[in-house]
Design a protein around this motif. Structure first.
Motif, PDB file in Angstrom:
ATOM      1  N   ASP A 179      42.253  39.582  35.688  1.00 31.60           N
ATOM      2  CA  ASP A 179      40.994  38.991  36.134  1.00 31.60           C
ATOM      3  C   ASP A 179      41.167  38.317  37.503  1.00 31.60           C
ATOM      4  O   ASP A 179      42.281  37.952  37.872  1.00 31.60           O
ATOM      5  CB  ASP A 179      40.596  37.935  35.081  1.00 31.60           C
ATOM      6  CG  ASP A 179      39.124  37.602  35.106  1.00 31.60           C
ATOM      7  OD1 ASP A 179      38.374  38.206  35.886  1.00 31.60           O
ATOM      8  OD2 ASP A 179      38.730  36.729  34.304  1.00 31.60           O
ATOM      9  N   ASP A 180      40.068  38.145  38.206  1.00 35.90           N
ATOM     10  CA  ASP A 180      40.058  37.440  39.505  1.00 35.90           C
ATOM     11  C   ASP A 180      41.094  38.002  40.452  1.00 35.90           C
ATOM     12  O   ASP A 180      41.714  37.255  41.230  1.00 35.90           O
ATOM     13  CB  ASP A 180      40.328  35.930  39.306  1.00 35.90           C
ATOM     14  CG  ASP A 180      39.368  35.275  38.335  1.00 35.90           C
ATOM     15  OD1 ASP A 180      38.299  35.858  38.080  1.00 35.90           O
ATOM     16  OD2 ASP A 180      39.683  34.179  37.829  1.00 35.90           O
ATOM     17  N   GLU A 236      33.728  42.714  40.289  1.00 30.94           N
ATOM     18  CA  GLU A 236      32.992  41.618  39.635  1.00 30.94           C
ATOM     19  C   GLU A 236      31.967  41.015  40.584  1.00 30.94           C
ATOM     20  O   GLU A 236      32.176  40.992  41.798  1.00 30.94           O
ATOM     21  CB  GLU A 236      33.962  40.479  39.299  1.00 30.94           C
ATOM     22  CG  GLU A 236      34.905  40.743  38.188  1.00 30.94           C
ATOM     23  CD  GLU A 236      35.537  39.423  37.751  1.00 30.94           C
ATOM     24  OE1 GLU A 236      35.256  39.016  36.619  1.00 30.94           O
ATOM     25  OE2 GLU A 236      36.274  38.805  38.539  1.00 30.94           O
TER      26      GLU A 236
HETATM   27 CA    CA Z   1      36.714  37.039  37.082  1.00 29.97          CA
END
Ligand code: CA
Ligand code: C2E
Ligand code: CA
Ligand code: CA
Length: 276
Positions: A179-180, A236
């Protein structure tokens, strides 16, 4: 000077007491929230760019506070981490997301993966794998339909232990996403060492992807690299058609963001999924 020293000390003491008190109150409040079932999950769909199919939904926690209303993770997750309650809350999230996915399957909705955000405090624990296994067994969800979202910094720390843990989870059939991605300080060459399935490009790069050539260059590079490593790549925070058309032209696999849908409460997401 001596009395002033004492005054400072007393002031410091009072402040520390207040902090400790606040911390205790917060811990108490979070614990009550768990017992009283005040946490809820919202779900945000993720779409395959080429086919338009919904491939997954991300579970995002909210706290339906009796007095303060709906609270977002930024308002309580760090407290949950500091007090250690994130372990119990995290297990609740995992179980609820798996049960929900199972319920959708029983309703005849085309199966999707459900992804769950994992805190580093949960992941670091020796019993993390056992917890995931237990939840999978208890809920009866096939592991293939569960995805765990970890962040770069969590994974890069203590590489040997992490790799062993990730291999165990993947043997079970659970999917792992980073993630990220791009916000941590990992060496890109490290990526090939980690048994992961999906990379989620952080929304900060996507925001100006059509205007800012630096963010565009970074995004292009992450997509190309993911492709080389045979990882699926998700963008995202996609909000506009300009962003989407950039991502489509660079062959980004999946997108998540307001352009598809904001995170939705249980009933709304169920209707959304039934309509697709
Ligand atoms: Ca994220
Ligand atoms: P995240 O995992 O990066 O989740 C994406 C966040 O971006 C969500 O915020 C989502 O509502 C928001 N978002 C999605 N699409 C868009 C868009 O197009 N534009 C904009 N501006 N924002 C978008 P949310 O729900 O407030 O969650 C914030 C963070 O809290 C998450 O970031 C995640 O790190 C953490 N979090 C959420 N649920 C959990 C949980 O169950 N456990 C743990 N440990 N952390 C969680
Ligand atoms: Ca996430
Ligand atoms: Ca985040």
């Amino acid at each position: 000077a001596k009395s002033q020293g004492r005054n400072n000390y007393q002031l410091y003491d009072i402040r520390m007491n207040l902090l400790a008190k606040e911390q205790l109150q917060m811990e108490e409040a979070l614990r009550k929230a768990l017992v009283r079932d005040e946490f809820v999950l919202h779900y945000q769909p993720r779409q395959h760019v080429a086919s338009g199919q919904i491939t997954a939904v991300e579970a995002l926690i909210r706290w339906q506070h009796p007095k303060l209303g709906l609270l977002y993770p930024s308002e309580f997750i760090s407290m949950a981490e500091e007090t250690g309650l994130i372990v119990e809350i995290g297990e609740w999230v995992l179980r609820t997301a798996c049960l929900q996915n199972k319920a959708w399957q029983k309703m005849g909705i085309n199966p999707k993966r459900v992804s769950v955000n994992i805190s580093s405090i949960q992941f670091q624990r020796d019993d993390f794998y056992q917890t995931v296994l237990k939840v999978i067994e208890e809920t009866g969800l096939e592991p293939f339909w569960l995805e765990l979202e970890l962040t770069e910094s969590m994974v890069m720390r203590n590489a040997t232990m992490t790799i062993a843990k990730l291999n165990q989870l993947r043997e079970l059939g659970v999917k792992i996403s980073l993630d990220d991605f791009g916000t941590g300080f990992s060496s890109l060459s490290y990526l090939k060492l980690f048994p992961i399935d999906i990379i989620k490009i952080d929304s900060s790069f996507i925001q100006d992807v059509s205007a800012d050539s630096k963010d565009a260059a970074i995004t292009k590079t992450i997509i190309a690299l993911s492709r080389r490593l045979k990882l699926s790549v998700v963008a995202e925070g996609v909000e506009t058609y300009e962003q989407l058309s950039f991502l489509r032209s660079r062959k980004c696999n999946e997108i998540q963001g307001f352009i598809i849908s904001k995170p939705l409460a249980e009933e709304e997401i169920t209707l959304f999924l039934q309509a697709r």
